[in-house]
Structures are given as structure tokens and as C-alpha cells.
Design an enzyme around this catalytic site. Sequence first.
Site, PDB file in Angstrom:
ATOM      1  N   HIS A  69      25.433  30.511  44.262  1.00 28.20           N
ATOM      2  CA  HIS A  69      24.104  30.426  44.549  1.00 28.20           C
ATOM      3  C   HIS A  69      23.591  29.062  43.612  1.00 28.20           C
ATOM      4  O   HIS A  69      22.953  28.258  44.151  1.00 28.20           O
ATOM      5  CB  HIS A  69      23.077  31.469  44.249  1.00 28.20           C
ATOM      6  CG  HIS A  69      23.499  32.677  44.821  1.00 28.20           C
ATOM      7  ND1 HIS A  69      23.069  32.846  46.123  1.00 28.20           N
ATOM      8  CD2 HIS A  69      24.287  33.656  44.673  1.00 28.20           C
ATOM      9  CE1 HIS A  69      23.487  34.092  46.699  1.00 28.20           C
ATOM     10  NE2 HIS A  69      24.235  34.425  45.863  1.00 28.20           N
ATOM     11  N   GLU A 138      24.035  34.685  52.678  1.00 27.46           N
ATOM     12  CA  GLU A 138      24.118  36.013  52.166  1.00 27.46           C
ATOM     13  C   GLU A 138      22.635  36.453  52.265  1.00 27.46           C
ATOM     14  O   GLU A 138      21.709  36.103  51.839  1.00 27.46           O
ATOM     15  CB  GLU A 138      24.363  35.920  50.553  1.00 27.46           C
ATOM     16  CG  GLU A 138      24.438  37.505  50.081  1.00 27.46           C
ATOM     17  CD  GLU A 138      24.640  37.658  48.608  1.00 27.46           C
ATOM     18  OE1 GLU A 138      24.576  36.625  47.996  1.00 27.46           O
ATOM     19  OE2 GLU A 138      25.514  38.663  48.153  1.00 27.46           O
ATOM     20  N   HIS A 204      26.424  44.052  50.605  1.00 31.09           N
ATOM     21  CA  HIS A 204      25.026  44.771  50.391  1.00 31.09           C
ATOM     22  C   HIS A 204      24.677  45.957  51.544  1.00 31.09           C
ATOM     23  O   HIS A 204      24.098  45.888  52.301  1.00 31.09           O
ATOM     24  CB  HIS A 204      23.843  43.596  50.514  1.00 31.09           C
ATOM     25  CG  HIS A 204      23.711  42.669  49.394  1.00 31.09           C
ATOM     26  ND1 HIS A 204      23.101  43.014  48.168  1.00 31.09           N
ATOM     27  CD2 HIS A 204      24.390  41.583  48.952  1.00 31.09           C
ATOM     28  CE1 HIS A 204      23.175  42.075  47.389  1.00 31.09           C
ATOM     29  NE2 HIS A 204      24.067  41.253  47.682  1.00 31.09           N
ATOM     30  N   HIS A 225      31.492  40.384  47.119  1.00 33.19           N
ATOM     31  CA  HIS A 225      31.452  40.726  45.900  1.00 33.19           C
ATOM     32  C   HIS A 225      31.930  42.232  45.877  1.00 33.19           C
ATOM     33  O   HIS A 225      31.043  43.208  45.496  1.00 33.19           O
ATOM     34  CB  HIS A 225      30.462  40.351  45.033  1.00 33.19           C
ATOM     35  CG  HIS A 225      28.946  40.723  45.832  1.00 33.19           C
ATOM     36  ND1 HIS A 225      28.683  41.694  46.337  1.00 33.19           N
ATOM     37  CD2 HIS A 225      27.925  39.735  45.664  1.00 33.19           C
ATOM     38  CE1 HIS A 225      27.405  41.613  46.730  1.00 33.19           C
ATOM     39  NE2 HIS A 225      26.984  40.369  46.425  1.00 33.19           N
ATOM     40  N   ASN A 228      30.100  45.689  44.142  1.00 34.41           N
ATOM     41  CA  ASN A 228      29.031  45.382  43.699  1.00 34.41           C
ATOM     42  C   ASN A 228      28.121  45.486  45.228  1.00 34.41           C
ATOM     43  O   ASN A 228      28.221  45.132  46.200  1.00 34.41           O
ATOM     44  CB  ASN A 228      28.675  44.064  43.149  1.00 34.41           C
ATOM     45  CG  ASN A 228      29.344  44.015  41.761  1.00 34.41           C
ATOM     46  OD1 ASN A 228      28.546  44.337  40.882  1.00 34.41           O
ATOM     47  ND2 ASN A 228      30.516  43.490  41.919  1.00 34.41           N
ATOM     48  N   ASP A 257      34.340  38.572  35.873  1.00 33.48           N
ATOM     49  CA  ASP A 257      33.841  38.287  34.727  1.00 33.48           C
ATOM     50  C   ASP A 257      33.646  39.494  33.724  1.00 33.48           C
ATOM     51  O   ASP A 257      33.154  39.172  32.474  1.00 33.48           O
ATOM     52  CB  ASP A 257      32.258  37.822  34.834  1.00 33.48           C
ATOM     53  CG  ASP A 257      31.401  38.731  35.648  1.00 33.48           C
ATOM     54  OD1 ASP A 257      32.058  39.993  35.892  1.00 33.48           O
ATOM     55  OD2 ASP A 257      30.033  38.574  35.632  1.00 33.48           O
ATOM     56  N   ILE A 259      31.828  41.895  33.886  1.00 32.70           N
ATOM     57  CA  ILE A 259      30.531  42.666  34.103  1.00 32.70           C
ATOM     58  C   ILE A 259      30.356  43.142  35.274  1.00 32.70           C
ATOM     59  O   ILE A 259      29.857  44.319  35.472  1.00 32.70           O
ATOM     60  CB  ILE A 259      29.594  41.597  33.714  1.00 32.70           C
ATOM     61  CG1 ILE A 259      29.486  41.067  32.118  1.00 32.70           C
ATOM     62  CG2 ILE A 259      28.120  41.864  34.153  1.00 32.70           C
ATOM     63  CD1 ILE A 259      28.788  39.825  32.108  1.00 32.70           C
ATOM     64  N   HIS A 260      30.674  42.258  36.306  1.00 33.87           N
ATOM     65  CA  HIS A 260      30.535  42.924  37.868  1.00 33.87           C
ATOM     66  C   HIS A 260      31.620  43.955  38.268  1.00 33.87           C
ATOM     67  O   HIS A 260      31.338  44.491  39.085  1.00 33.87           O
ATOM     68  CB  HIS A 260      30.392  41.692  38.755  1.00 33.87           C
ATOM     69  CG  HIS A 260      29.051  40.994  38.852  1.00 33.87           C
ATOM     70  ND1 HIS A 260      28.881  40.171  37.584  1.00 33.87           N
ATOM     71  CD2 HIS A 260      28.139  40.879  39.533  1.00 33.87           C
ATOM     72  CE1 HIS A 260      27.578  39.377  37.858  1.00 33.87           C
ATOM     73  NE2 HIS A 260      27.180  40.020  39.120  1.00 33.87           N
ATOM     74  N   ASP A 283      29.717  33.923  42.204  1.00 34.29           N
ATOM     75  CA  ASP A 283      28.090  34.372  42.534  1.00 34.29           C
ATOM     76  C   ASP A 283      27.194  33.924  41.509  1.00 34.29           C
ATOM     77  O   ASP A 283      26.489  34.898  41.113  1.00 34.29           O
ATOM     78  CB  ASP A 283      28.326  36.033  42.637  1.00 34.29           C
ATOM     79  CG  ASP A 283      27.172  36.590  43.527  1.00 34.29           C
ATOM     80  OD1 ASP A 283      26.279  35.771  43.978  1.00 34.29           O
ATOM     81  OD2 ASP A 283      26.655  37.993  43.392  1.00 34.29           O
TER      82      ASP A 283
HETATM   83 ZN   LIG Z   1      24.919  39.804  46.656  1.00 35.08          ZN
HETATM   84 ZN   LIG Z   2      25.372  36.441  45.830  1.00 37.57          ZN
END
Ligand SMILES: [Zn+2]
Ligand SMILES: [Zn+2]
Length: 394
Positions: A69, A138, A204, A225, A228, A257, A259-260, A283
Site C-alpha cells: 500500500h 484490495e 478478508h 495475506h 490474516n 515479518d 508479526i503477521h 502489505d
Molecule cells: Zn488486507
Molecule cells: Zn493490504
Amino acid sequence: MDQSKLLIRNIQVYSASQTIKQGYIKINHGKVEEIGPVGSLTQTEGYQLIDFPNQNIKAIPGLIDVHIHGANGADVMDGTAAALETMCRALPQEGTTTFLATTMTQSEESIEQALQTTAAYMKAQPQRQAEIAGIHLEGPFVNPKRKGAQPEKYIQKPNIELFQKWNQLAEHQIKLVTLAPELDDDHAFTKYLVEHGVIASAGHTDATATEISEAIEHGLSHITHLYNQMRGFHHREPGVVGAAWLQDSLMVELIADGIHSTPEAAKIAFDLKGKHRLLLITDAMRAKCLQDGEYELGGQKVSVKDQKATLEDGTIAGSTLQLHNGLKNMIEFAGCTMEEVIQIGSTNAAAELGIDDRKGSIAAGKDADIVLLNEENNVLLTLCRGEVAYERKA
Ligand SMILES: [Zn+2]
Ligand SMILES: [Zn+2]
């Protein structure tokens, strides 16, 4: 001397077909002209020489990020050429030479502005910076139940007419769409995307594993991703995660990373998907390359602390990962070899986007998108289409 002819010498060349221990790369007018072992090098006059005797430097293909992004204070949703330019200039420092400008769930006007600006920018892409290979849309066609940092008030049901309008505004540069397949009635939207050469990705999403299997039959081929904002794995309902692991037809994005996804989860993804069906992405949001502090994503306040970006309620809001660090992490987390991280950091994305005639590996005739890594696998120098776009200061 002809500045468009470059010779990089005494490097390990990770080429498409083999790894040359002590090799060279000749570049001519933005393209790789020739690669080989130093011992067979002839005809060096007229080339500007970059030489690394006794330094253990690796040359790998430029990295490709299909989900990003923002970076260095800029975001695709700013909807300005200046923001895109900031990103294109910043990304070579992490080895990224090609990316999909990724939009977010926002008002239709904001999305349209971002699409038009990106398409216009792509028409005359400047030299010495990363190249935009298209747009990753996205949202807004996602599930509010798994919204993450996608603002709920702008979420919509999958809508073919709206997409048609948008892809026209984007001059058909939308290459990938993240959607919630369980909200796509009769998979009509997915079918439409695939018929028009656009990659359909589940993200999502609250879909079950069965719903993902059905969507695959209609052309779904990608997972946004992994782990997530999707239905997780459960032994009685494997969810999107289980489907992503199991279905070989799915190309799966991973934010490596730590973290995700934890190092263990990243290793499971690599072990189950293998080197041909995984893509490293960042991301990243605009705080990448900048200090911890307060930023914005999709009109929401984001705090970045210790490089972790979160909304006020604690929801993770994009990453600050630099892609070369994703490669280093996969070597550490999953025991990947350099050849494997090249595959998941560049080659797979080029093939999936259909740009592997130009990108995704070091080979004669392809774009000279080349990253030189030092012994610690940090980026020393990045060439974008044969020109130096980043050089690490001594
Ligand atoms: Zn997303
Ligand atoms: Zn994204």
C-alpha cells in the site's frame, strides 16, 4: 563510455538456470545481455565496470511485491503521482523493482482517483525507480466480519458493473482483486474476473474450506495475506487457512515479518505450499522506511511502535516490512535456501502476473532488474531496468 552498458564482475550470479559462483553480468540498454563465469569473460571494452573482487556478493533478480500500500510516507490511496513516485523511489532500497500498487476499501471516489492516477503514472514510468506492474484492488468487496483495517462503512458486495467501470478507469491495469468469495453470488464476480484475465484472490473472508473449493472451480487462484483476516484452521472446519495449505492450485501470499505470522506459521506455510506456490509480500503501509509514530491508513489513525502498526483497537494495520528482510526471515524461520527465497520473492510473482518474459529471473534478454546482496543479505545496490536506483552508502 556508453553509460547504458554495464559489467558487474566477481559476483555470485543466481540465474534462472544455475548459480555461477564467480560470475559476471553484462547489461546493455536496460536488458541483461550475457551472464557467465568470469573465466569466460571476453569483450569488456565500452562497459562501465562494477567489480567486487573477494567480497562474496550475490546477484539476485529484483523482488516483486504484489501487495503493498505504501512506503516512506506515501500511500497509493493518496491518489497522487507524487505518492507513487515516492514509493517507486523508496522500494529499490529493499530490493523491490516491481510491484502492484495496492488500493484499500474506501469511498468510490477515492478508489477511482487512485486507479486513474496509477494508470496514468504507468504510461511513462521513469527510469531509476521500481516499476508498477499493475493494480491490486484490495476491497471493497470483502466481508465486514473479517475487515481488519478495511473501513467497514465502505465495504460493498462484489459488484461486476462497478468493477467494469473501475477497470476502465484503470485502463485495464487491475491485475488482482482481493474479495470474499462467500459473498459472491453464484461466483459470478469471480468468473467475470477470470474471464477478463484478472487474478481472483480470497482475502478478508469468512469462507469455509468447502466454499473456497467451490470458488476454485470458478477460477479463484490466490490467497491474500495467509492467516490474516480469514477463517482459521480448525480440525472440523479447515477454513480458508486449511484450503490455502491444501489446495495446490492456490498461490498464497505470506507476510514474513514474524508479526503477521509467527516464524512457526511461516515455516508451516513453506513446508506445505512448497517453493512454487508461495509469494512473499509486505502489505506495507506508509510508515515503512520511517520512524515509529502516528500515521494514517484508510482514513484511520495508525500507531507504529517497534515497527508494528496497529489501529486504536489493536487491530494490525499493514506492516512496515521491507521485502529483503522477508527473504532473510524465511531463511531463518523455514530454512529456505537462496534459490528458494528468490523463487518465492520474485520468480513466482512474475509467472503469475504473466510478466516472466521480462521479470522474475536473471537471464539474457530479460530486464536488468538486479539486486546485489552483501554477505548478510542486505541490499548493496539495486538496478531497475539496467540503471542504478539504489546504492548503499559506505
Ligand atoms: Zn488486507
Ligand atoms: Zn493490504
